[in-house]
Every structure is written in C-alpha cells, then in structure tokens.
Write an enzyme that holds these catalytic residues in place. Structure first.
Site, PDB file in Angstrom:
ATOM      1  NE  ARG A 240      -4.429  -0.736   0.269  1.00 50.46           N
ATOM      2  CZ  ARG A 240      -4.731  -1.734  -0.573  1.00 50.46           C
ATOM      3  NH1 ARG A 240      -3.852  -2.124  -1.469  1.00 50.46           N
ATOM      4  NH2 ARG A 240      -5.911  -2.313  -0.545  1.00 50.46           N
ATOM      5  CD  GLU A 269      -2.631   3.858  -4.935  1.00 43.52           C
ATOM      6  OE1 GLU A 269      -1.464   3.472  -4.737  1.00 43.52           O
ATOM      7  OE2 GLU A 269      -3.556   3.089  -5.213  1.00 43.52           O
ATOM      8  CG  HIS A 287      -3.331  -0.109  -6.562  1.00 41.35           C
ATOM      9  ND1 HIS A 287      -3.580   0.594  -5.410  1.00 41.35           N
ATOM     10  CD2 HIS A 287      -3.545  -1.407  -6.254  1.00 41.35           C
ATOM     11  CE1 HIS A 287      -3.931  -0.251  -4.443  1.00 41.35           C
ATOM     12  NE2 HIS A 287      -3.914  -1.476  -4.936  1.00 41.35           N
TER      13      HIS A 287
HETATM   14  C1  DGY Z   1      -6.157  -5.219  -2.815  1.00 40.01           C
HETATM   15  O1  DGY Z   1      -6.853  -6.193  -3.075  1.00 40.01           O
HETATM   16  O2  DGY Z   1      -5.999  -4.792  -1.670  1.00 40.01           O
HETATM   17  C2  DGY Z   1      -5.526  -4.537  -3.986  1.00 40.01           C
HETATM   18  O3  DGY Z   1      -4.530  -3.660  -3.576  1.00 40.01           O
HETATM   19  C3  DGY Z   1      -6.566  -3.837  -4.825  1.00 40.01           C
HETATM   20  O4  DGY Z   1      -7.024  -2.730  -4.148  1.00 40.01           O
END
Ligand code: DGY
Length: 330
Positions: A240, A269, A287
């Site tokens: 993240r 982001e 992402h």
């Molecule tokens: C998740 O599944 O957490 C991915 O980062 C998509 O948001």
C-alpha cells in the site's frame, strides 16, 4: 416487501451488477466517475449495503450519517480505506476478497522485482527513445535475481506466495520479517528465515513489501531503512502507499543509494511524488498487481457473494469483522 438498496460505488463487470439486481435495488456507477467524499455520502443515503473498492474511504462520520448500512463489501484484500473498528461498533459488517488474488498478486510482485533488478523498463524507454546505437558490455547491467537473497516484509498469504516463487523457482535464499515468526512447516519448505527488520534491509538483495497498511506501519520504510540497504539492492512495493516514504525513496534512487525500485502503490495515489517521475531507476505501475482478467472477476464475484449473503441472512464467505454476525443477546 421492499428490497434492500445497495450501492456499487465503482464500475464493475456488468454481469456481476446484474446478479446483484436479482436481489437488490442497485445504484451503480457504470461510467466509473470519481466521486468526492460528499458525493459518496449522498449516494449512500438509504442503502443497506455497498460494494466498494480500496479507493472509497469510509469513516465513523459517514457511518453515523447512514444508520441503515449493514454491510460494506470491499473488492480488495486490503481494507485500510474502511474504519473497521467504527463499523464493528455500529454493527456494520465489512468483507474483503482474500485468497482469490494471492497468486496473481505474487506473480506481479515477482515481475516487478525482476523488472527493477534487470532494468527492463529503463532499457525499454532507452530503446523506444531511439538511443540504442550499439551493443556494449556494460549496457543496462543489473543485479541477478536467481540465487540472490529475497527479503520479504510481511509474510502473509501473498508474501509466502512471493517466497515460493523465489525459493522454488529461482533458488533464492529467503529471509522475512513479520510481527510473529511462522511455524516450521511454513518456513522449512521455503528455507525461509525470520530476521529482525534491520537485518532484512541490510542483508536482502531484493526487498519486497507485502504487509497490510495500518497507521503503525506508516513510512516503515524511510531514510533510515533505505540507508541500511545495499547500494546494489532493489525495493518492490505491492502493499500500500504510505508504507514507503516516497520522498525519501525518490532521493535514494536519484543518489543511487539503492540500485532500483518497483512500485505499484503510492502515497496519495493516483498522484505520485514528482521525484519518482524524474528518476530512471524505478518501475511505476498504476496499482494493478491483482489485475488479471480471471482474478478481477473472482474478486468482483466474491465481493458480490459477500454482499448477497450478508443481506439475505446467509454466512458471508470472507468477513473481516465476523463478530458483528454473532447473534445479539439483548
Ligand atoms: C487489494 O486487493 O488490496 C488490492 O490492492 C486492490 O485494491
């Protein structure tokens, strides 16, 4: 009998929306408009449930404005966009989409790590720019992946899947750091060794971040950790934004204090720290680690399964706060 109303906050496979329409009155966002927080608040009015992505923020004030809400089905394994304790306190179920994306996300993490180590994006840009005029012995020389030490911060399901790829496919010694050490039956087949966080940054040739975000791990990779890394090492973030101090990373890359990085997630982001766009030795993707067709479909289906189960009295497959499902004693 009136049917529950649900919000599908973002564009999603049309047949998944159709399936939800068999059970609910559905308000959808087929054009995938980017709603402000106020717009999201407005659209949630009167809804019993919502299918969300990791981009929609849900806090206590929003929950208080919508006392009818009973379930928030996040189409993501991560759920740091949702204040889960606030949901639990109000009896709102939160669900996520674990497992279905593990292998796909690990594939992508491994691909990013390889791209950073072997300078794939950087050399492709060079070629596309028409700058390739001759072969040279030291042109885009990078770091080997096979046999190099893989350091994984966050050894959950996805971390272990990255470790399997490294250990079994590429002969990489694996070191990892987690709050708790994994049982021997998980460590042994991978030859994985628990180390403290500083040792991980100091000893790994390729560091991959796969830990869930919480305020406790904000900027867990900053100046200090980057300074511990080898100048030949790479850093890959598929976890993240906010886990890495992107400004510190941009400086470390510009000054070649580490060799390269590969980032799929960013602080703030879809905005990026401008310094990251200026350095050549970083691979940047928007992402998309879980973005295979099959996996995105599996995520959407699981999110819908959760929403339907929660609002029709069945057991949701993947609850985050199952305690809200316990029968009330009052
Ligand atoms: C998740 O599944 O957490 C991915 O980062 C998509 O948001």
């Amino acid at each position: 009998m009136t049917r529950p109303a649900v919000l599908v906050a973002r564009a999603v496979f049309p047949d998944v929306v159709e399936r939800l329409r068999h059970h609910f009155d559905v308000e959808h966002n087929p054009d995938d408009e980017v709603w402000s927080a106020d717009e999201l608040r407005r659209r949630l009015a009167g809804k019993s449930g919502a299918l969300l992505t990791a981009s929609e923020r849900i806090d206590a004030a929003l929950l208080d404005a919508h006392p009818r809400l009973r379930v928030l089905a996040n189409m993501a394994v991560g759920y740091n966009n949702i204040d889960v304790p606030a949901c639990t306190a109000r009896g709102v179920l939160v669900t996520n989409t674990p497992d279905v994306l593990t292998e796909t996300t690990a594939d992508f993490g491994f691909a990013l790590m390889m791209a950073a180590a072997r300078r794939i994006a950087e050399s492709e840009h060079f070629l596309r720019a028409g700058r390739w005029t001759k072969w040279r012995y030291d042109m885009f020389v990078g770091a080997d992946v096979h046999g190099a030490t893989l350091g994984i911060l966050g050894m959950g399901r996805i971390g272990q899947a990255v470790a399997r790829r490294g250990a079994l496919g590429f002969g990489m010694p694996v070191i990892y750091h987690n709050r708790s050490r994994l049982p021997g039956e998980v460590e042994q087949p991978l030859g994985a060794r628990w180390v403290d966080k500083d040792t991980l940054f100091r000893d790994a040739d390729h560091v991959v971040l796969v830990l869930p975000y919480s305020p406790a791990v904000h900027h867990v990779v900053g100046e200090r950790e980057l300074a511990l890394m080898k100048p030949t090492a790479t850093l890959t973030n598929i976890a993240r934004g906010g886990i890495v101090d992107d400004a510190a990373l941009a400086r470390a890359l510009a000054e070649r204090r580490i060799a390269a990085a590969a980032l799929d997630v960013f602080e703030g982001e879809p905005q990026l720290h401008p310094g990251l766009l200026e350095v050549p030795n970083v691979v940047l993707t928007p992402h998309i680690a879980s973005a295979s067709v099959a996996t995105r479909r599996a995520m959407a289906t699981l999110a819908a399964d959760n929403l339907i189960a929660a609002l029709t009295g069945a057991a949701p497959p993947t609850p985050v706060n199952p305690e809200v499902l316990a029968p009330r004693r009052d």
